[in-house]
Structure formats: structure tokens, C-alpha cells
Design an enzyme around this catalytic site. Structure first.
Site, short mmCIF file in Angstrom:
data_model
loop_
_atom_site.label_atom_id
_atom_site.label_comp_id
_atom_site.label_asym_id
_atom_site.label_seq_id
_atom_site.Cartn_x
_atom_site.Cartn_y
_atom_site.Cartn_z
CE LYS B 98 8.02 20.41 4.33
NZ LYS B 98 9.50 20.16 2.87
CG ASN B 207 17.17 20.00 3.14
OD1 ASN B 207 18.08 19.63 3.10
ND2 ASN B 207 16.64 18.90 3.59
CB SER B 208 18.00 22.50 -0.93
OG SER B 208 17.80 21.89 -1.38
#
Lengths: 69, 259
Positions: B98, B207-208
Site C-alpha cells: 500500500k 481501520n479506525s
């Protein structure tokens, strides 16, 4: 025993002259971890760690995978 | 069941999970399992013997069918990103990278010029290149041309939870792309992930929203269902919008009819 100074993960560190990358990993407790080792911008693969000897002023990075997005 | 194709890899799950910001490694592992994801991001950090629990390689490698996608977070230039990518491939054994190059910690917006330069080099080196980019259709096309395996436009700023604020631009990217478009960053709720899939994304990266949930594993599971629902809905074909009502029941006026 004579020592040399290297930079490990940004900090100065004394290591015995003639120490290999594998010796360094042992000293810092990283020998059984999955780490990447970079010496002066060159990746040192696991099979080369015993034979690559540290030199004065080497810049060494020991890296792991941590959490990230 | 259609699978997600990235480079030579195929995945049945279309949810990519980030591993940052979890309260503990075990909470992260539990969320990864609950999400059913087959692709997770990780980041390179300096080894610290006082924090061995930060090393996620061991716990993640115990999960069957999981591929690692290291990121180049921390890189501010193409040169740094390429270096991080090479080290990461050595450590992960995975061709995925990434590409994430953001010079400004305040907004974490990706640098399009450095990202383009890094992707060109890494694609030529055989990486499966997944760049995190601003939602810019022109940049997305240029990245496709240099051999990226997907483009990952941001929904909104990293960790902001502002959702799909770039929706119209992401639609333009999808319309023009021949490679999978994956919304990465900013998603807060499963409904936003579902909307991204409905509009034509091939996957979403979260993610978060999972990591800081009160119950990360449950949130991971909710995102997985939303992504699947959005993908299924898109393939089923969404009805067209109409400016006026279109009756679903017969309007024959038998109730008022004189008998």
C-alpha cells in the site's frame, strides 16, 4: 576487547569489533523475532546475518511489522 | 460468487482491514477473525524489546488464508516509500504494497506526485501496487497506466470518520477505471461502506472505525455484512430514481366506486 560504534535504530551503540548482524540481533533480543535488518540502506537477509560483520559507523535498522492502516 | 482480483491474487472477502489503533494485539486479531478479511495492512516500525507485543507478524501469520499488505506510512517521498516497500517485501514475503505518502501530519493528504513516482518504480519491480490517493480521476488513470493493481481514493481524511465526502469524485474514478477502485480512509459506519460498494467500489479498506469501536470484533462483523450487502445490491441492479411517486399498488378506485 575492542569495540566499535554503530547507530542502531537511531541511537549510538557500542558493539564488539568483529560482531556479526546475527550477534547484534542476539544482543538486543531480536534473534527469535520476525525482523528486517537494514545496514547502510542494504537489506541483510536472514541467511546472510551470520556472515555480515558490523563496521565502525554502520547505520543499522531493525524493523518489525506493527499495527497500521 | 465473484471474487476480488488484485494482481494474480483472488479474494472472496471485499473488506480490507487496517491493524492500527487497536487497544491490544488480541483485540485486533479478534476483529480480523470476525471480519473474515483476507487482506490486512501492517506498518514497519523500529524493533523495541520492551514492546514485543507490538510485533504483529506472529499473531497474524497464525490466521489461515490471510495476506499481508504492508504500507509505506512514514514515507514523505517516493524514495522513502520505495525503500519501505522493499524492506516490507523482504519481511512479509507478500508482493502487496500500500503506497501511502503523506508529508503533512495535520491532514495526512497523499502527495500525488511522489505517489506516482513511487508507484511507477514499484510496479516495474513486480509489486502488487495499491496506492492511497486523493480522489482524483486523472491521477487514478495515470496510476493505472503505470501498472498499479488498484487505486484507493480516500473517502475523507484518515481517521476523521467523515465518511464518503468524495463520493462524486470516486464515482468518476470508477467510471474511468479498468482496475479495482477501493475506498480507503475516512469511513465511519457500515452504511458508508455499503454505499461505497453500491456505487461500484470493488472493496473498502477500514481501520479506525473498527479499531476504536467499543466492540471492535462486532463492528468488524457489521462492516463485513455491509460490504457484502452493497456488493450484492449493486450486482442485483439498483432501481432508477424518479422525481415523482411511482405507485407500487394498484390505484383502481373500487373502494369509492358506486355499486
Amino acid at each position: 576487547m575492542s569495540t566499535i560504534v554503530i547507530t542502531l535504530n537511531g541511537e549510538r551503540k557500542n558493539v564488539p569489533a568483529g560482531a556479526s548482524v546475527a550477534d547484534l540481533l542476539n544482543t538486543v533480543g531480536a534473534e527469535s523475532q520476525n525482523v528486517a535488518v537494514v545496514v547502510n540502506e542494504n537489506i541483510v537477509r536472514p541467511d546472510a546475518r551470520a556472515s555480515v560483520l558490523l563496521q565502525e559507523n554502520d547505520q543499522v535498522e531493525i524493523l518489525v511489522f506493527a499495527g497500521g492502516g | 460468487m465473484d471474487s476480488l482480483r488484485l494482481g494474480s491474487y483472488t479474494f472472496s472477502s471485499r473488506l480490507i482491514l487496517g491493524t492500527g489503533k487497536f487497544s491490544s494485539a488480541s483485540a485486533m486479531i479478534e476483529a480480523v477473525r470476525a471480519s473474515g478479511t483476507q487482506l490486512v495492512t501492517v506498518a514497519l516500525r523500529r524493533f523495541n524489546r520492551e514492546q514485543l507485543e507490538d510485533d504483529l507478524f506472529g499473531p497474524l501469520s497464525e490466521i489461515e488464508g490471510l495476506t499481508l499488505m504492508p504500507n509505506t506510512s512514514g514515507a514523505a517521498t517516493a524514495r522513502e516509500a520505495v525503500k519501505a516497500a522493499r524492506i516490507s517485501r523482504e519481511l512479509s514475503g507478500s508482493p502487496f504494497i500500500k503506497v501511502e505518502i503523506h508529508p503533512n501530519p495535520h491532514h495526512l493528504m497523499p502527495d500525488p506526485i511522489e505517489t506516482y513516482e513511487a508507484c511507477k518504480i514499484l510496479a516495474a519491480e513486480g509489486f502488487i501496487v495499491m496506492p492511497y490517493i486523493p480522489a482524483d480521476p486523472v491521477l487514478a488513470k495515470r496510476l493505472e497506466e503505470v501498472g498499479c493493481s488498484s487505486v484507493m481514493p480516500l473517502g475523507s481524511a484518515i481517521g476523521s470518520g467523515q465518511g464518503l465526502s468524495t463520493a462524486e469524485m470516486v464515482k468518476l474514478i470508477i467510471r474511468e477505471s479498468n482496475i479495482p477502485v477501493i475506498v480507503d480512509a475516512g469511513l465511519r459506519s457500515p452504511s458508508e461502506a455499503c454505499a461505497a460498494m453500491e456505487m461500484g467500489c470493488e472493496a473498502v479498506l477500514v481501520n479506525s472505525a473498527v479499531a476504536v469501536a467499543r466492540n471492535p470484533a462486532a463492528m468488524a462483523s457489521a462492516f463485513a455484512k455491509a460490504v457484502e450487502a452493497g456488493f450484492e445490491a449493486r450486482n442485483a441492479g439498483l432501481m432508477p430514481r424518479s422525481g415523482a411517486a411511482v405507485a407500487t399498488s394498484p390505484l383502481t378506485s373500487f373502494l369509492g366506486a358506486a355499486s
